[in-house]
Design a protein around this motif. Sequence first.
Motif, PDB file in Angstrom:
ATOM      1  N   ASP A   1       0.843  -1.202   0.000  1.00 54.03           N
ATOM      2  CA  ASP A   1       0.000   0.000   0.000  1.00 54.03           C
ATOM      3  C   ASP A   1       0.877   1.250   0.000  1.00 54.03           C
TER       4      ASP A   1
ATOM      5  N   GLU B   1      -4.869   6.278  -7.456  1.00 47.67           N
ATOM      6  CA  GLU B   1      -5.625   5.027  -7.414  1.00 47.67           C
ATOM      7  C   GLU B   1      -5.316   4.120  -8.594  1.00 47.67           C
ATOM      8  N   ILE B   2      -5.367   4.664  -9.800  1.00 42.10           N
ATOM      9  CA  ILE B   2      -5.158   3.811 -10.981  1.00 42.10           C
ATOM     10  C   ILE B   2      -3.756   3.975 -11.575  1.00 42.10           C
TER      11      ILE B   2
ATOM     12  N   THR C   1       1.869   0.563  -9.608  1.00 43.15           N
ATOM     13  CA  THR C   1       0.449   0.599  -9.209  1.00 43.15           C
ATOM     14  C   THR C   1      -0.393  -0.357 -10.034  1.00 43.15           C
ATOM     15  N   SER C   2      -1.317  -1.044  -9.360  1.00 42.19           N
ATOM     16  CA  SER C   2      -2.287  -1.885 -10.062  1.00 42.19           C
ATOM     17  C   SER C   2      -3.633  -1.770  -9.346  1.00 42.19           C
ATOM     18  N   SER C   3      -4.663  -1.446 -10.118  1.00 42.31           N
ATOM     19  CA  SER C   3      -6.005  -1.376  -9.547  1.00 42.31           C
ATOM     20  C   SER C   3      -6.795  -2.513 -10.178  1.00 42.31           C
TER      21      SER C   3
ATOM     22  N   GLY D   1      -8.726   2.012  -2.249  1.00 40.19           N
ATOM     23  CA  GLY D   1      -8.637   3.247  -3.035  1.00 40.19           C
ATOM     24  C   GLY D   1      -7.666   4.181  -2.368  1.00 40.19           C
ATOM     25  N   SER D   2      -7.920   5.480  -2.458  1.00 37.39           N
ATOM     26  CA  SER D   2      -6.967   6.419  -1.873  1.00 37.39           C
ATOM     27  C   SER D   2      -7.029   6.312  -0.358  1.00 37.39           C
TER      28      SER D   2
ATOM     29  N   SER E   1     -14.936   4.461  -5.146  1.00 38.53           N
ATOM     30  CA  SER E   1     -13.878   5.413  -5.496  1.00 38.53           C
ATOM     31  C   SER E   1     -14.385   6.472  -6.474  1.00 38.53           C
TER      32      SER E   1
ATOM     33  N   ARG F   1      -6.547  -1.696  -4.607  1.00 36.92           N
ATOM     34  CA  ARG F   1      -5.343  -1.062  -5.147  1.00 36.92           C
ATOM     35  C   ARG F   1      -4.111  -1.706  -4.528  1.00 36.92           C
TER      36      ARG F   1
ATOM     37  N   SER G   1      -0.106  -1.268  -4.444  1.00 33.79           N
ATOM     38  CA  SER G   1       0.957  -0.314  -4.813  1.00 33.79           C
ATOM     39  C   SER G   1       2.261  -0.757  -4.157  1.00 33.79           C
TER      40      SER G   1
END
Length: 379
Positions: free
Chosen positions: A8, A152-153, A294-296, A321-322, A332, A349, A351
């Motif tokens: 995260d 996020e994305i 990053t991967s959503s 999300g954030s 989100s 998410r 990260s």
Amino acid sequence: MNRQIYFDNNATTKCDEEVLNAMLPFLKESYGNPSSIYEFGKDIKEKVVWARKQVAKLLNANENEIIFTSCASESNITAIMSAVKNNPTKRHIITTSIEHASILETMQYLEDNGYKITYLSVDSKGKIDLEELKKSINQDTLLIAIMMANNEIGNIYPIKEIGEIAKKNHIIFHCDAVQAIGKIPIDVKELQVDTLSMSGHKIHTPKGIGILYIRNNLPYIPLIFGHQENNRRGGTENVPYIIGIGKASEIILEDNYEINKKLKYLRDKLEDNVKQMISDVVIYGDLNNRLPNTSSMAFKGVKSEELLLVLESFGICVSTGSACNSMIAEPSHVLKACHADLENYSPIRISLGKYNTEEEVDIFVKNLITAVNMLRRKK
Ligand code: PLP
């Protein structure tokens, strides 16, 4: 507690040992006030000058264009309110619907106070349309505020092109570069941004330090009045944290963005394995132009809050999300803006950060498969 896997890193990062060691003397023996004129404060002042130099180098800015703040939220709000106060005859601002809360909430406040805000739309991949930006500009436009990379994305936005459009139309351009710092080389001169924000805790300092870059000669009104930072931000300098963000910047410069090759390799491996092993997966964002870490992703029929709890029971930290929204079960705002099918595909998410390993990715994928299968069977 079992072994923790921390995926995260867009929410916050672990403090780097080197950063901590650089900070410690300023939390212990070197506690003087850098504004003092005696020797004790003077050495400290020199170290603050050093830190400012590192940050300036990271952004290809001049040292006098760097202001230390308490966080990127403060930097964002300072930049917006300064632009507003310096242009009292204009009442229109352009931003996007996928900005961080510190931008969107400020826009809401301005809207409530008579300003007109244009929120640029995004397509299903979260991309903006520069034609829409150009069409939104009018005589009343005082500011464009668009982020460099989405938290996020992970999408990366065309900041250089936006900078050119802003310059051509004599509009101030503010860029929230919080998620991009350390992942994309940034040259404020080439990008033609007027103001830019950055946050220490996303690049391995403790929480509580931010940067506001302000282009030389841009009219500026502080949010916090006082004599420090060349009369641009009051408050006795947070010396240990300033040294920390200086050190973190130096580490990025020395590594020359090499770490991102590892992050991209791990992220791509993780996504490939997940797509192979789990059916009905969606990966959100612009897959051709994303941050490397990053991967959503979403799994049909699996609610992200439930998935998060199962993963947490396996010792894995990811988010829905954030960070500021992660305790709120609301969908989100970024993926809502992308018109994503959040009923069926609610996102988690992932990260990654520099301390993550390939072994952790393998353990994560195994646990994710177990968790998704478990939740799908339960239905
Ligand atoms: N902007 C973006 C894109 C972010 O992701 C964040 C933090 O999550 C911020 C701004 C705010 O940073 P800070 O926590 O330093 O206020």
